[in-house]
Scaffold this motif. Structure first.
Motif, PDB file in Angstrom:
ATOM      1  N   TRP A 169       0.826  -1.208   0.000  1.00  0.00           N
ATOM      2  CA  TRP A 169       0.000   0.000   0.000  1.00  0.00           C
ATOM      3  C   TRP A 169       0.857   1.255   0.000  1.00  0.00           C
ATOM      4  O   TRP A 169       0.479   2.281  -0.585  1.00  0.00           O
ATOM      5  CB  TRP A 169      -0.961  -0.011   1.177  1.00  0.00           C
ATOM      6  N   ARG A 174      -1.073   4.757  -1.203  1.00  0.00           N
ATOM      7  CA  ARG A 174      -2.333   4.829  -0.462  1.00  0.00           C
ATOM      8  C   ARG A 174      -2.190   4.356   0.981  1.00  0.00           C
ATOM      9  O   ARG A 174      -3.176   3.993   1.628  1.00  0.00           O
ATOM     10  CB  ARG A 174      -3.395   3.987  -1.174  1.00  0.00           C
ATOM     11  N   ALA A 177      -4.274   6.301   3.591  1.00  0.00           N
ATOM     12  CA  ALA A 177      -5.700   5.986   3.519  1.00  0.00           C
ATOM     13  C   ALA A 177      -5.998   4.651   4.196  1.00  0.00           C
ATOM     14  O   ALA A 177      -6.990   4.517   4.935  1.00  0.00           O
ATOM     15  CB  ALA A 177      -6.155   5.952   2.066  1.00  0.00           C
ATOM     16  N   LEU A 266     -10.240   5.046   0.046  1.00  0.00           N
ATOM     17  CA  LEU A 266      -8.957   4.720  -0.570  1.00  0.00           C
ATOM     18  C   LEU A 266      -8.545   5.802  -1.573  1.00  0.00           C
ATOM     19  O   LEU A 266      -7.365   6.111  -1.728  1.00  0.00           O
ATOM     20  CB  LEU A 266      -9.028   3.347  -1.250  1.00  0.00           C
ATOM     21  N   ARG A 268      -7.544   8.493  -4.442  1.00  0.00           N
ATOM     22  CA  ARG A 268      -6.460   8.525  -5.425  1.00  0.00           C
ATOM     23  C   ARG A 268      -5.113   8.352  -4.722  1.00  0.00           C
ATOM     24  O   ARG A 268      -4.965   8.713  -3.553  1.00  0.00           O
ATOM     25  CB  ARG A 268      -6.471   9.825  -6.207  1.00  0.00           C
ATOM     26  N   PRO A 269      -4.106   7.850  -5.451  1.00  0.00           N
ATOM     27  CA  PRO A 269      -2.761   7.740  -4.855  1.00  0.00           C
ATOM     28  C   PRO A 269      -2.233   9.102  -4.433  1.00  0.00           C
ATOM     29  O   PRO A 269      -2.492  10.121  -5.077  1.00  0.00           O
ATOM     30  CB  PRO A 269      -1.906   7.149  -5.980  1.00  0.00           C
TER      31      PRO A 269
END
Length: 272
Positions: A169, A174, A177, A266, A268-269
């Motif tokens: 992750w 992310r 998040a 989650l 957007r990156p």
């Protein structure tokens, strides 16, 4: 039963053969383990299981295609273009360390959509299976399966959240998040690989997420979760498995009620 009854019976036969090969090598003192080019481990059990499945499919479904983790793609020669997708041992790192959480994953695809999935975890004495329109089942074997269903949990504060490794992750941008979801959830654990999805299908947990996985990691899981009443998409909200080829997939699996909330969380990156 649906039109996939014969295919499901064959999938159980493939799993029986795979279980016999894999259990004979589990915790074997002479188990051989090598590193693949991506530095992930492969054992002699992985390759032996896939060879056994390939031989059985060649005998019983010679026109169907086959994608396996260890030996790659064999194109379909039949007119309907059906394709089996196999992960001979999902959880190889567990297998080589003697941890009993590993399984053989068997899926049947029509086009890009999985229509049948079977997960066999003989060291746990547990098997899960589903075919499109026929429901999802679990039990020690095909003869003693019982229907399974996802949970009815509707809020993250009451939910059990499952995730893959945090490093994945972080690489996906992310991590923050995911950590916030863990803080907000009732409980969080990283069961990993196939097992989180199967616990989700049984209603034992409520969300399972992975940022990157291959087609053979996810194809068998989708019919089981969805036939149990759950939802599986990628991080963009597209029905899973989404993406090209055998890699570059992501998965967000839930009981359905929590899905939109998890996707939104989650997001957007993060920019680097």
């Amino acid at each position: 039963m649906t039109g996939y009854a014969d295919d499901l019976a064959l999938a159980h036969r493939l799993a029986d053969a795979a279980d016999a090969v894999a259990t004979a090598r589990f915790r074997a003192l002479d188990l051989r383990v090598e590193s693949k080019p991506d530095l992930t481990p492969v054992s002699d059990a992985d390759t032996a299981v896939e060879r056994e499945i390939r031989a059985l499919l060649a005998a019983h479904r010679p026109g169907d295609g086959l994608l396996g983790e260890e030996y790659g793609e064999q194109p379909a020669t039949g007119p309907d273009g059906r394709r089996w997708v196999v992960d001979p041992i999902d959880g190889t790192k567990n297998f080589v360390r003697g941890v009993p959480v590993w399984a053989t994953l068997i899926a049947l695809l029509e086009g890009d959509r999985p229509v049948l999935g079977l997960v066999s975890a003989p060291a746990l004495q547990r098997r899960w299976w589903a075919a499109r329109g026929a429901g999802a089942f679990a039990g020690p074997d095909a003869a003693s399966g019982a229907p399974i269903r996802v949970s009815g949990v509707t809020t993250l504060a009451d939910a059990s959240f499952c995730y893959s490794s945090l490093t994945g992750w972080e690489e996906a941008g992310r991590l923050d998040a995911v950590l916030q979801i863990m803080r907000d959830a009732w409980r969080s654990r990283a069961y990993g690989d196939f097992y989180g999805y199967m616990l989700l299908a049984e209603g034992a947990l409520d969300v399972m997420v992975e940022p990157e996985l291959s087609l053979w990691d996810i194809a068998a899981l989708v019919p089981i979760v969805t036939e149990a009443g759950g939802t599986v998409t990628d991080l963009a909200g597209r029905p899973a498995p989404a993406g090209e080829g055998s890699g570059e997939h992501s998965a967000v699996a839930s009981n359905g009620a929590l899905h939109d909330d998890i996707l939104a969380r989650l997001g957007r990156p993060a920019e680097r």
